[in-house]
Design a protein around this motif. Structure first.
Motif, PDB file in Angstrom:
ATOM      1  N   ALA A  83      26.272 -13.079  69.407  1.00  0.00           N
ATOM      2  CA  ALA A  83      25.891 -13.694  70.681  1.00  0.00           C
ATOM      3  C   ALA A  83      24.407 -14.034  70.646  1.00  0.00           C
ATOM      4  O   ALA A  83      23.587 -13.231  70.185  1.00  0.00           O
ATOM      5  N   VAL A  84      24.089 -15.234  71.079  1.00  0.00           N
ATOM      6  CA  VAL A  84      22.690 -15.662  71.196  1.00  0.00           C
ATOM      7  C   VAL A  84      22.533 -16.405  72.525  1.00  0.00           C
ATOM      8  O   VAL A  84      23.309 -17.334  72.817  1.00  0.00           O
ATOM      9  N   ARG A  85      21.570 -15.955  73.321  1.00  0.00           N
ATOM     10  CA  ARG A  85      21.246 -16.596  74.606  1.00  0.00           C
ATOM     11  C   ARG A  85      22.494 -16.823  75.468  1.00  0.00           C
ATOM     12  O   ARG A  85      22.730 -17.918  75.981  1.00  0.00           O
ATOM     13  N   GLY A  86      23.316 -15.777  75.566  1.00  0.00           N
ATOM     14  CA  GLY A  86      24.464 -15.810  76.480  1.00  0.00           C
ATOM     15  C   GLY A  86      25.702 -16.484  75.934  1.00  0.00           C
ATOM     16  O   GLY A  86      26.713 -16.597  76.636  1.00  0.00           O
ATOM     17  N   LYS A  87      25.649 -16.938  74.690  1.00  0.00           N
ATOM     18  CA  LYS A  87      26.821 -17.598  74.123  1.00  0.00           C
ATOM     19  C   LYS A  87      27.254 -16.931  72.821  1.00  0.00           C
ATOM     20  O   LYS A  87      26.399 -16.513  72.033  1.00  0.00           O
ATOM     21  N   VAL A  88      28.552 -16.859  72.636  1.00  0.00           N
ATOM     22  CA  VAL A  88      29.077 -16.206  71.436  1.00  0.00           C
ATOM     23  C   VAL A  88      29.509 -17.268  70.427  1.00  0.00           C
ATOM     24  O   VAL A  88      30.181 -18.249  70.780  1.00  0.00           O
ATOM     25  N   TYR A  89      29.082 -17.056  69.186  1.00  0.00           N
ATOM     26  CA  TYR A  89      29.427 -17.993  68.107  1.00  0.00           C
ATOM     27  C   TYR A  89      30.143 -17.249  66.986  1.00  0.00           C
ATOM     28  O   TYR A  89      29.783 -16.113  66.667  1.00  0.00           O
ATOM     29  N   ASN A  90      31.098 -17.933  66.388  1.00  0.00           N
ATOM     30  CA  ASN A  90      31.722 -17.414  65.177  1.00  0.00           C
ATOM     31  C   ASN A  90      30.896 -17.966  64.009  1.00  0.00           C
ATOM     32  O   ASN A  90      30.980 -19.150  63.679  1.00  0.00           O
ATOM     33  N   VAL A  91      30.079 -17.101  63.414  1.00  0.00           N
ATOM     34  CA  VAL A  91      29.150 -17.552  62.372  1.00  0.00           C
ATOM     35  C   VAL A  91      29.639 -17.223  60.951  1.00  0.00           C
ATOM     36  O   VAL A  91      28.857 -17.243  60.001  1.00  0.00           O
ATOM     37  N   THR A  92      30.943 -16.954  60.836  1.00  0.00           N
ATOM     38  CA  THR A  92      31.514 -16.639  59.517  1.00  0.00           C
ATOM     39  C   THR A  92      31.259 -17.784  58.531  1.00  0.00           C
ATOM     40  O   THR A  92      30.812 -17.556  57.404  1.00  0.00           O
ATOM     41  N   ALA A  93      31.520 -19.000  58.963  1.00  0.00           N
ATOM     42  CA  ALA A  93      31.340 -20.165  58.073  1.00  0.00           C
ATOM     43  C   ALA A  93      29.858 -20.481  57.860  1.00  0.00           C
ATOM     44  O   ALA A  93      29.466 -20.956  56.792  1.00  0.00           O
ATOM     45  N   TYR A  94      29.051 -20.171  58.882  1.00  0.00           N
ATOM     46  CA  TYR A  94      27.622 -20.513  58.787  1.00  0.00           C
ATOM     47  C   TYR A  94      26.833 -19.570  57.871  1.00  0.00           C
ATOM     48  O   TYR A  94      25.863 -19.989  57.227  1.00  0.00           O
ATOM     49  N   ALA A  95      27.248 -18.316  57.789  1.00  0.00           N
ATOM     50  CA  ALA A  95      26.454 -17.283  57.098  1.00  0.00           C
ATOM     51  C   ALA A  95      25.855 -17.721  55.745  1.00  0.00           C
ATOM     52  O   ALA A  95      24.657 -17.539  55.519  1.00  0.00           O
ATOM     53  N   PRO A  96      26.665 -18.326  54.826  1.00  0.00           N
ATOM     54  CA  PRO A  96      26.061 -18.691  53.526  1.00  0.00           C
ATOM     55  C   PRO A  96      24.993 -19.782  53.619  1.00  0.00           C
ATOM     56  O   PRO A  96      24.241 -19.991  52.677  1.00  0.00           O
ATOM     57  N   TYR A  97      24.945 -20.434  54.752  1.00  0.00           N
ATOM     58  CA  TYR A  97      23.963 -21.520  54.943  1.00  0.00           C
ATOM     59  C   TYR A  97      22.667 -21.023  55.582  1.00  0.00           C
ATOM     60  O   TYR A  97      21.700 -21.764  55.702  1.00  0.00           O
ATOM     61  N   HIS A  98      22.663 -19.771  56.040  1.00  0.00           N
ATOM     62  CA  HIS A  98      21.481 -19.283  56.753  1.00  0.00           C
ATOM     63  C   HIS A  98      20.272 -19.223  55.821  1.00  0.00           C
ATOM     64  O   HIS A  98      20.332 -18.560  54.782  1.00  0.00           O
ATOM     65  N   PRO A  99      19.178 -19.895  56.162  1.00  0.00           N
ATOM     66  CA  PRO A  99      18.023 -19.947  55.254  1.00  0.00           C
ATOM     67  C   PRO A  99      17.438 -18.586  54.898  1.00  0.00           C
ATOM     68  O   PRO A  99      16.811 -18.438  53.862  1.00  0.00           O
ATOM     69  N   ASP A 100      17.647 -17.590  55.753  1.00  0.00           N
ATOM     70  CA  ASP A 100      17.139 -16.266  55.413  1.00  0.00           C
ATOM     71  C   ASP A 100      18.260 -15.354  54.891  1.00  0.00           C
ATOM     72  O   ASP A 100      18.138 -14.134  54.892  1.00  0.00           O
ATOM     73  N   GLY A 101      19.318 -15.976  54.444  1.00  0.00           N
ATOM     74  CA  GLY A 101      20.394 -15.222  53.794  1.00  0.00           C
ATOM     75  C   GLY A 101      21.543 -14.817  54.709  1.00  0.00           C
ATOM     76  O   GLY A 101      21.350 -14.596  55.908  1.00  0.00           O
ATOM     77  N   ALA A 102      22.727 -14.730  54.107  1.00  0.00           N
ATOM     78  CA  ALA A 102      23.929 -14.332  54.849  1.00  0.00           C
ATOM     79  C   ALA A 102      23.812 -12.880  55.307  1.00  0.00           C
ATOM     80  O   ALA A 102      24.303 -12.521  56.379  1.00  0.00           O
ATOM     81  N   LYS A 103      23.139 -12.062  54.512  1.00  0.00           N
ATOM     82  CA  LYS A 103      22.986 -10.638  54.839  1.00  0.00           C
ATOM     83  C   LYS A 103      22.414 -10.445  56.232  1.00  0.00           C
ATOM     84  O   LYS A 103      22.831  -9.574  56.979  1.00  0.00           O
ATOM     85  N   LYS A 104      21.400 -11.269  56.527  1.00  0.00           N
ATOM     86  CA  LYS A 104      20.719 -11.163  57.826  1.00  0.00           C
ATOM     87  C   LYS A 104      21.695 -11.452  58.961  1.00  0.00           C
ATOM     88  O   LYS A 104      21.658 -10.835  60.012  1.00  0.00           O
ATOM     89  N   ILE A 105      22.611 -12.388  58.713  1.00  0.00           N
ATOM     90  CA  ILE A 105      23.628 -12.722  59.718  1.00  0.00           C
ATOM     91  C   ILE A 105      24.597 -11.541  59.864  1.00  0.00           C
ATOM     92  O   ILE A 105      24.849 -11.074  60.966  1.00  0.00           O
ATOM     93  N   PHE A 106      25.114 -11.053  58.732  1.00  0.00           N
ATOM     94  CA  PHE A 106      26.103  -9.979  58.779  1.00  0.00           C
ATOM     95  C   PHE A 106      25.529  -8.703  59.394  1.00  0.00           C
ATOM     96  O   PHE A 106      26.235  -7.943  60.042  1.00  0.00           O
ATOM     97  N   LYS A 107      24.236  -8.497  59.162  1.00  0.00           N
ATOM     98  CA  LYS A 107      23.576  -7.312  59.718  1.00  0.00           C
ATOM     99  C   LYS A 107      23.640  -7.315  61.249  1.00  0.00           C
ATOM    100  O   LYS A 107      23.594  -6.268  61.878  1.00  0.00           O
ATOM    101  N   HIS A 108      23.753  -8.511  61.812  1.00  0.00           N
ATOM    102  CA  HIS A 108      23.775  -8.626  63.275  1.00  0.00           C
ATOM    103  C   HIS A 108      25.162  -8.991  63.809  1.00  0.00           C
ATOM    104  O   HIS A 108      25.296  -9.479  64.922  1.00  0.00           O
TER     105      HIS A 108
END
Ligand code: HEM
Length: 141
Positions: A83-108
């Motif tokens: 959830a970011v700013r009141g909205k929930v996102y499914n970021v499973t597909a986005y994670a490998p694209y995250h510039p600071d790494g998928a780990k950072k996404i999964f950690k949250h």
């Protein structure tokens, strides 16, 4: 033009150009030092194209109100909601694209990560970037 004037102008040009060129070199060095942690080939351009294709990446047919209890359940690499700013996102597909790494996404995963998100990059427009990943508004019931 006398040779004296020519010399004077060439010196002025050189001093005018020096600081700009030095600044550019510094900029290039700084950029190349910034480590990109996204998966190989998972570039911002590719992500933009995927979103642009309109494919539904949310994993749900229609957006629905998401409780904290529901959000918490989606906390794995294969099923990662944030959830970011009141909205929930499914970021499973986005994670490998995250510039600071998928780990950072999964950690949250499975939490409201607004604070961490704002600290890292309040200027990133997640509503736009993750519009095909939108699960629904976060509600507290
Ligand atoms: C949930 C969706 C997220 C999206 C769409 C997203 C998007 C982005 C984007 C586009 C960048 C590059 C922006 C830039 O370099 O200025 C980035 C970098 C980064 N992200 Fe995220 N992010 C998300 C979640 C998170 C979370 C939860 C954290 C937790 C702290 C985080 C931490 C970072 C950090 C530390 C960077 C590197 C910033 C830098 O190099 O200056 N991100 N993210």
């Amino acid at each position: 033009m006398s040779s004296f004037l020519k010399l004077l102008f060439s010196k002025q040009e050189a001093t005018k150009e020096e600081p700009a060129r030095a600044g550019e070199e510094k900029q290039i060095k700084r950029k190349s030092k910034k480590k990109q942690k996204n998966d190989p080939g998972c570039t911002q351009e590719k992500w933009d194209a995927l979103v642009e294709s309109g494919e539904n990446l949310s994993g749900v047919a229609e957006p629905f109100k998401v409780s904290m209890e529901e959000l918490k359940k989606h906390n794995t690499k294969d099923d990662c909601w944030i959830a970011v700013r009141g909205k929930v996102y499914n970021v499973t597909a986005y994670a490998p694209y995250h510039p600071d790494g998928a780990k950072k996404i999964f950690k949250h995963s499975g939490i409201d990560a607004t604070k961490q998100y704002m600290k890292a990059h309040a200027d990133v427009n997640e509503e736009e970037m993750l519009r095909t990943c939108y699960v629904g508004p976060l509600v507290d019931h």
